[in-house]
Design a protein around this motif. Structure first.
Motif, PDB file in Angstrom:
ATOM      1  N   SER A  27       9.071  35.588  44.168  1.00  0.00           N
ATOM      2  CA  SER A  27       9.140  34.679  45.843  1.00  0.00           C
ATOM      3  C   SER A  27       7.090  35.044  46.699  1.00  0.00           C
ATOM      4  N   GLY A  28       6.687  35.431  45.755  1.00  0.00           N
ATOM      5  CA  GLY A  28       4.817  35.539  46.050  1.00  0.00           C
ATOM      6  C   GLY A  28       4.539  34.120  45.466  1.00  0.00           C
ATOM      7  N   MET A  29       5.199  33.869  44.324  1.00  0.00           N
ATOM      8  CA  MET A  29       4.599  32.412  43.184  1.00  0.00           C
ATOM      9  C   MET A  29       4.996  31.405  44.298  1.00  0.00           C
ATOM     10  N   THR A  32       3.116  31.197  47.090  1.00  0.00           N
ATOM     11  CA  THR A  32       1.607  30.973  46.802  1.00  0.00           C
ATOM     12  C   THR A  32       1.844  29.471  46.742  1.00  0.00           C
ATOM     13  N   ALA A  33       2.601  28.840  45.430  1.00  0.00           N
ATOM     14  CA  ALA A  33       2.074  27.219  45.888  1.00  0.00           C
ATOM     15  C   ALA A  33       2.809  26.038  46.681  1.00  0.00           C
ATOM     16  N   ALA A  34       3.483  26.802  47.457  1.00  0.00           N
ATOM     17  CA  ALA A  34       3.666  26.448  49.009  1.00  0.00           C
ATOM     18  C   ALA A  34       2.158  25.617  49.687  1.00  0.00           C
TER      19      ALA A  34
END
Length: 70
Positions: A27-29, A32-34
């Motif tokens: 979910s952190g990745m 970060t992508a968003a």
């Protein structure tokens, strides 16, 4: 007394599975992508708005074709 005798508790232990507490989860990745995508989109919007007077193929009108009278 001889302290060099082998004991059953002196056997090498199997390696334990290490769990890192500071790893980034999925979910952190995605977050970060968003955020990166939003920053990129904002940059494109600001760039396009600031360069409104730029001549591009989309806003360039072509002259009318000349017909030949042969």
């Amino acid at each position: 007394m001889d302290n060099n005798k082998s004991k059953t508790s002196d056997k090498p232990k199997p390696p334990t599975k290490l769990r890192l507490e500071n790893t980034v989860d999925t979910s952190g990745m995605w977050f970060t992508a968003a955020v990166l995508f939003a920053v990129l989109a904002a940059g494109v919007i600001i760039y396009r708005a600031a360069n409104d007077d730029t001549r591009t193929a989309a806003n360039d009108t072509l002259p009318a074709p000349v017909s030949s009278s042969r």
